[in-house]
Design a protein around this motif. Sequence first.
Motif, PDB file in Angstrom:
ATOM      1  N   GLN A   1      91.742  60.603  25.982  1.00 45.14           N
ATOM      2  CA  GLN A   1      91.331  61.041  24.651  1.00 45.14           C
ATOM      3  C   GLN A   1      91.547  62.542  24.504  1.00 45.14           C
ATOM      4  O   GLN A   1      91.406  63.302  25.463  1.00 45.14           O
ATOM      5  CB  GLN A   1      89.856  60.743  24.415  1.00 45.14           C
ATOM      6  CG  GLN A   1      89.527  59.272  24.422  1.00 45.14           C
ATOM      7  CD  GLN A   1      88.046  59.047  24.172  1.00 45.14           C
ATOM      8  OE1 GLN A   1      87.212  59.877  24.543  1.00 45.14           O
ATOM      9  NE2 GLN A   1      87.729  57.932  23.552  1.00 45.14           N
ATOM     10  N   GLY A   2      91.846  62.956  23.282  1.00 42.02           N
ATOM     11  CA  GLY A   2      92.037  64.369  23.007  1.00 42.02           C
ATOM     12  C   GLY A   2      90.784  65.183  23.245  1.00 42.02           C
ATOM     13  O   GLY A   2      90.842  66.323  23.719  1.00 42.02           O
ATOM     14  N   SER A   3      89.629  64.625  22.933  1.00 39.93           N
ATOM     15  CA  SER A   3      88.368  65.356  23.121  1.00 39.93           C
ATOM     16  C   SER A   3      88.117  65.667  24.594  1.00 39.93           C
ATOM     17  O   SER A   3      87.542  66.713  24.922  1.00 39.93           O
ATOM     18  CB  SER A   3      87.198  64.573  22.534  1.00 39.93           C
ATOM     19  OG  SER A   3      87.106  63.296  23.117  1.00 39.93           O
ATOM     20  N   GLN A   4      88.560  64.786  25.484  1.00 37.55           N
ATOM     21  CA  GLN A   4      88.404  65.050  26.918  1.00 37.55           C
ATOM     22  C   GLN A   4      89.221  66.273  27.315  1.00 37.55           C
ATOM     23  O   GLN A   4      88.760  67.117  28.090  1.00 37.55           O
ATOM     24  CB  GLN A   4      88.862  63.842  27.739  1.00 37.55           C
ATOM     25  CG  GLN A   4      87.982  62.626  27.613  1.00 37.55           C
ATOM     26  CD  GLN A   4      88.591  61.402  28.284  1.00 37.55           C
ATOM     27  OE1 GLN A   4      89.797  61.155  28.182  1.00 37.55           O
ATOM     28  NE2 GLN A   4      87.758  60.648  28.984  1.00 37.55           N
ATOM     29  N   VAL A   5      90.431  66.374  26.780  1.00 36.97           N
ATOM     30  CA  VAL A   5      91.296  67.528  27.078  1.00 36.97           C
ATOM     31  C   VAL A   5      90.625  68.811  26.600  1.00 36.97           C
ATOM     32  O   VAL A   5      90.587  69.810  27.318  1.00 36.97           O
ATOM     33  CB  VAL A   5      92.682  67.368  26.407  1.00 36.97           C
ATOM     34  CG1 VAL A   5      93.494  68.636  26.529  1.00 36.97           C
ATOM     35  CG2 VAL A   5      93.428  66.203  27.002  1.00 36.97           C
ATOM     36  N   LEU A   6      90.085  68.779  25.393  1.00 41.89           N
ATOM     37  CA  LEU A   6      89.447  69.975  24.843  1.00 41.89           C
ATOM     38  C   LEU A   6      88.255  70.401  25.696  1.00 41.89           C
ATOM     39  O   LEU A   6      87.999  71.595  25.853  1.00 41.89           O
ATOM     40  CB  LEU A   6      89.028  69.731  23.394  1.00 41.89           C
ATOM     41  CG  LEU A   6      90.200  69.500  22.428  1.00 41.89           C
ATOM     42  CD1 LEU A   6      89.690  69.108  21.049  1.00 41.89           C
ATOM     43  CD2 LEU A   6      91.115  70.712  22.355  1.00 41.89           C
ATOM     44  N   ASN A   7      87.536  69.464  26.285  1.00 41.07           N
ATOM     45  CA  ASN A   7      86.441  69.810  27.193  1.00 41.07           C
ATOM     46  C   ASN A   7      86.959  70.483  28.457  1.00 41.07           C
ATOM     47  O   ASN A   7      86.373  71.444  28.944  1.00 41.07           O
ATOM     48  CB  ASN A   7      85.625  68.566  27.562  1.00 41.07           C
ATOM     49  CG  ASN A   7      84.732  68.110  26.439  1.00 41.07           C
ATOM     50  OD1 ASN A   7      84.340  68.887  25.581  1.00 41.07           O
ATOM     51  ND2 ASN A   7      84.427  66.825  26.434  1.00 41.07           N
ATOM     52  N   TYR A   8      88.059  69.978  29.013  1.00 37.77           N
ATOM     53  CA  TYR A   8      88.620  70.569  30.230  1.00 37.77           C
ATOM     54  C   TYR A   8      89.142  71.977  29.988  1.00 37.77           C
ATOM     55  O   TYR A   8      88.941  72.858  30.809  1.00 37.77           O
ATOM     56  CB  TYR A   8      89.761  69.707  30.784  1.00 37.77           C
ATOM     57  CG  TYR A   8      89.295  68.616  31.700  1.00 37.77           C
ATOM     58  CD1 TYR A   8      88.886  68.887  33.002  1.00 37.77           C
ATOM     59  CD2 TYR A   8      89.262  67.293  31.276  1.00 37.77           C
ATOM     60  CE1 TYR A   8      88.439  67.885  33.849  1.00 37.77           C
ATOM     61  CE2 TYR A   8      88.827  66.278  32.112  1.00 37.77           C
ATOM     62  CZ  TYR A   8      88.423  66.584  33.394  1.00 37.77           C
ATOM     63  OH  TYR A   8      87.990  65.589  34.230  1.00 37.77           O
TER      64      TYR A   8
ATOM     65  N   SER B   1      94.023  72.065  17.692  1.00 36.99           N
ATOM     66  CA  SER B   1      92.739  72.420  18.297  1.00 36.99           C
ATOM     67  C   SER B   1      92.885  73.261  19.563  1.00 36.99           C
ATOM     68  O   SER B   1      91.891  73.759  20.087  1.00 36.99           O
ATOM     69  CB  SER B   1      91.958  71.152  18.650  1.00 36.99           C
ATOM     70  OG  SER B   1      91.731  70.375  17.503  1.00 36.99           O
ATOM     71  N   LEU B   2      94.106  73.402  20.062  1.00 34.79           N
ATOM     72  CA  LEU B   2      94.317  74.145  21.304  1.00 34.79           C
ATOM     73  C   LEU B   2      94.158  75.639  21.071  1.00 34.79           C
ATOM     74  O   LEU B   2      94.689  76.187  20.104  1.00 34.79           O
ATOM     75  CB  LEU B   2      95.715  73.877  21.864  1.00 34.79           C
ATOM     76  CG  LEU B   2      96.004  72.467  22.358  1.00 34.79           C
ATOM     77  CD1 LEU B   2      97.470  72.352  22.800  1.00 34.79           C
ATOM     78  CD2 LEU B   2      95.086  72.079  23.499  1.00 34.79           C
ATOM     79  N   PRO B   3      93.455  76.325  21.959  1.00 32.46           N
ATOM     80  CA  PRO B   3      93.360  77.785  21.849  1.00 32.46           C
ATOM     81  C   PRO B   3      94.694  78.445  22.221  1.00 32.46           C
ATOM     82  O   PRO B   3      95.565  77.818  22.820  1.00 32.46           O
ATOM     83  CB  PRO B   3      92.270  78.159  22.857  1.00 32.46           C
ATOM     84  CG  PRO B   3      92.072  76.983  23.725  1.00 32.46           C
ATOM     85  CD  PRO B   3      92.656  75.795  23.051  1.00 32.46           C
ATOM     86  N   GLU B   4      94.804  79.696  21.866  1.00 29.57           N
ATOM     87  CA  GLU B   4      96.007  80.456  22.197  1.00 29.57           C
ATOM     88  C   GLU B   4      96.203  80.462  23.710  1.00 29.57           C
ATOM     89  O   GLU B   4      95.239  80.526  24.471  1.00 29.57           O
ATOM     90  CB  GLU B   4      95.854  81.889  21.688  1.00 29.57           C
ATOM     91  CG  GLU B   4      97.137  82.663  21.684  1.00 29.57           C
ATOM     92  CD  GLU B   4      96.974  84.011  21.017  1.00 29.57           C
ATOM     93  OE1 GLU B   4      97.621  84.960  21.483  1.00 29.57           O
ATOM     94  OE2 GLU B   4      96.209  84.108  20.050  1.00 29.57           O
ATOM     95  N   GLY B   5      97.444  80.360  24.148  1.00 24.25           N
ATOM     96  CA  GLY B   5      97.734  80.347  25.579  1.00 24.25           C
ATOM     97  C   GLY B   5      98.075  78.965  26.093  1.00 24.25           C
ATOM     98  O   GLY B   5      98.540  78.822  27.215  1.00 24.25           O
TER      99      GLY B   5
END
Length: 169
Positions: free
Chosen positions: A29-36, A62-66
Amino acid sequence: MVLPKPEDGKSIRNLLSRHGYDVTAVCTQGSQVLNYIDMMNDGIIISGYKFSDMYYFDLKNSLPEGFDMLLLATQRVCSECGDRDIVCVSMPLKVHDLMNTLEMMCMNQTRRRKKLRAQPKQRSEAESILMERNHMTEEEAHRYIQKCSMDSGTSLTETAEMVISMTKI
């Protein structure tokens, strides 16, 4: 890495590991990636097209810069994502294409890190005030703020704000 089927994620993780790449996590899930990635500064997200909670473009937004995204999708989807700043490898997956693309992305990440390290560090307002009023060097001003922070049991940010507010009196 985020792919909707756990077995696909494990297969690609094993492939990447055999080629010397570290895989932090395999998610479905995408939300799991955002938590990591909350605990990381940068990296490459290898992504499928659709997950149970979002699509690849929602994750990308939703990804931060970098963080960069490598999308594994059909040729049709790959042709649509050219304007979204997403690198794409079309399915069916060719190992050679995946490894070459990933190597190129890793080199870009390394170049970006070197460029950021080469930039001069930004001086805080509190350090500037101490340097100007008390004729301190940047290092002395920083050490002074650190010592005051430790002595008072407050965070560096709070201590810096106190120094700034004291100079405005």
